[in-house]
Design an enzyme around this catalytic site. Structure first.
Site, PDB file in Angstrom:
ATOM      1  CB  SER A   1     -40.006 -25.500 -18.486  1.00 21.88           C
ATOM      2  OG  SER A   1     -40.345 -24.944 -19.716  1.00 21.88           O
TER       3      SER A   1
ATOM      4  CG  HIS B   1     -52.560 -20.705 -16.827  1.00 24.23           C
ATOM      5  ND1 HIS B   1     -52.450 -19.795 -15.807  1.00 24.23           N
ATOM      6  CD2 HIS B   1     -51.447 -20.557 -17.594  1.00 24.23           C
ATOM      7  CE1 HIS B   1     -51.313 -19.117 -15.949  1.00 24.23           C
ATOM      8  NE2 HIS B   1     -50.686 -19.567 -17.008  1.00 24.23           N
TER       9      HIS B   1
ATOM     10  CG  HIS C   1     -43.148 -23.046 -12.918  1.00 22.27           C
ATOM     11  ND1 HIS C   1     -42.190 -22.994 -11.915  1.00 22.27           N
ATOM     12  CD2 HIS C   1     -42.482 -23.006 -14.090  1.00 22.27           C
ATOM     13  CE1 HIS C   1     -41.001 -22.921 -12.476  1.00 22.27           C
ATOM     14  NE2 HIS C   1     -41.136 -22.924 -13.784  1.00 22.27           N
TER      15      HIS C   1
ATOM     16  CG  HIS D   1     -44.166  -4.969  -9.521  1.00 20.96           C
ATOM     17  ND1 HIS D   1     -43.599  -6.038 -10.175  1.00 20.96           N
ATOM     18  CD2 HIS D   1     -45.455  -4.971  -9.897  1.00 20.96           C
ATOM     19  CE1 HIS D   1     -44.512  -6.640 -10.923  1.00 20.96           C
ATOM     20  NE2 HIS D   1     -45.652  -6.016 -10.773  1.00 20.96           N
TER      21      HIS D   1
ATOM     22  N   GLY E   1     -34.726 -16.660 -28.163  1.00 18.78           N
ATOM     23  CA  GLY E   1     -35.384 -17.966 -28.085  1.00 18.78           C
ATOM     24  C   GLY E   1     -36.687 -17.952 -28.869  1.00 18.78           C
ATOM     25  NE  ARG E   2     -41.704 -22.330 -32.039  1.00 17.60           N
ATOM     26  CZ  ARG E   2     -42.868 -22.745 -31.546  1.00 17.60           C
ATOM     27  NH1 ARG E   2     -42.975 -23.091 -30.276  1.00 17.60           N
ATOM     28  NH2 ARG E   2     -43.936 -22.811 -32.322  1.00 17.60           N
TER      29      ARG E   2
END
Lengths: 296, 296
Positions: free
Chosen positions: A89, A93, A103, A168, A255-256
């Site tokens: 993954s 930026h 992404h 939102h 997870g890490r």
């Protein structure tokens, strides 16, 4: 097509993408952290910073396995006893607000009861939306999809519209892309073909990003544009921490943390009730993101 | 002690706190946005920015009511038909990293079946922890608590330790404070006394903050300290968006996003796997936040 092969090829994919991104960036190099998972497996997290193009980015590989925990059984509704999961993954930026945030993720999951699936997606988050540039992005994705199944692009584009949204804020995260999950033998493609599709998407990633980056990386930048970039990065943070299922699952399943949160931007700003002039480029971007678009 | 009185007094509390904070800040003034809730009620959100002390802050009042929705029934396990809720909540981000971030909230909830409760809390998030300064803060809180019930401080301090933690970082948000919820007629105090406790806490807030602010606001600041402040603000964002139940409930129940997210800092930074020297002030703060502390 066993899991070891898939894991090895995903690890090779990570290295291929990092090499290409170093070439595209031109100055920065990736550094690598290897980590182990107590219950089995681990990963290699590769990150890059302060490049000519990429201000902060990560390309993570992981391959984890072990017993299916009670939490996984409840949360993920799994009924095997042992699982294996591997994936790559990426979040990048850029330093220039005229280059989009990007992404990508491809992943494989299997249980010892014979069930398996592939998942993944890629989406583009421009700080300033340019519709024609979004069309180029979607064309690239359709080209990859069509090599495998002519129904994929339309289906997975819809799925991305749904997934990469910020309820939102009543906004989409960006101009979408494709998203897919639970691809398995219920589809017309066999396991090998589904895997090739994921790999192909991954191998196309650097070139898709390069095309987008080249369209913006040499544009001049004002202080106001940098600030706008930071506000948009704020929305990226909100999406990832409030809504993104992968991030939430990672954080709540132990997870890490640094590998999961490598997706966060280097800097983000929040200003109470900030509303750009609707006719400004910033205002036009907000209006654009409040609507649904088709590209092809 | 009817709900209208509680709502009115909370609104007066908001104005009292804002006046005091303007005095303490010395230059900036609050501005106010009024908003209505479609299903009943609304609020007044007061925000302040770029002051001599407060870089970004908000003091929000809300008073909402209406039918108990299906979502509220499921998520909050409520079985009345109509509800009423009012409260004041505050987050202040100072411009000087030697002044802590502070948060306070007092709230009242009732159902038409006669059930009611008070809730609230206050906690302090120093960018640089100074244990003696945290003791002063806890002393102030104990003083307010003890006026009402000598068991409150110890109980509510524990509750705050549990609530204001960031499990995915194995850190506390700061030096804690007090947190309480569902205070009602099962306690030894009657409704009026519980309400007085909440009001007293709210009225003490500006003076508690002033004491903390005065200890740091004139300290010189280096660029490295500013950067550290931004990293700590990043953790504040993570807590609020990933873990804070109030924020999550607000965002998922269709609350006013800008009022809910007024708690976010003006700026936040993330650096992959940043680890300060353990002997530096930054490293000492991290070590401190990874442990549990008693203050009194």
């Amino acid at each position: 097509m066993n899991k070891e092969t898939i894991g090895q090829e995903f690890r090779a994919l990570q290295l291929f993408i990092c090499n290409e991104l170093e070439r595209i960036d031109g100055t920065a190099k990736f550094s690598e952290d290897a980590w182990d998972r107590l219950e089995g497996g681990g990963g290699k997290t590769r990150t890059i910073r302060n490049g000519s193009l990429i201000e902060k980015g990560g390309v993570a590989f992981s391959e984890v396995y072990g017993p299916v925990s009670e939490e996984m059984k409840t949360q993920l509704k799994l009924d095997g006893n042992h699982f294996y999961a591997t994936g790559v993954s990426i979040v990048l930026h850029p330093n220039n607000p005229h280059v989009p945030i990007i992404h990508m993720n491809v992943r494989y999951f299997e249980l010892d009861n014979g069930i398996y699936w592939f998942g993944g997606g890629i989406d583009l988050t421009p700080h300033y939306v340019i519709h024609d540039q979004a069309i180029l992005f979607h064309k690239q994705l359709r080209t990859v999809c069509n090599k495998y199944d002519e129904s994929f692009y339309a289906k997975f584009k819809e799925w991305a519209d749904e997934y990469f949204s910020i309820p939102h804020r009543a906004e989409t995260r960006g101009v979408g892309g494709i998203f897919f999950d639970h691809l398995n033998n219920h589809f017309q493609l066999n396991k090998e073909q589904l895997f090739r599709f994921c790999l192909d998407l991954g191998e196309s990633f650097p070139f898709i990003y390069e095309e987008q980056a080249d369209l913006g990386r040499n544009k001049l930048v004002t202080a106001a544009e940098k600030q706008w970039m930071n506000y948009r990065r704020g929305r990226y943070v909100e999406f990832n921490l409030v809504h993104d299922r992968g991030t939430k699952f990672g954080l709540f399943s132990g997870g890490r943390t640094e590998s999961i949160l490598m997706s966060l931007p280097p800097l983000a700003e929040w200003e109470y009730n900030y509303k750009p002039d609707v006719n400004s480029l910033e205002g036009q971007t907000l209006t654009y993101l409040s609507q649904k678009h088709t590209y092809l």
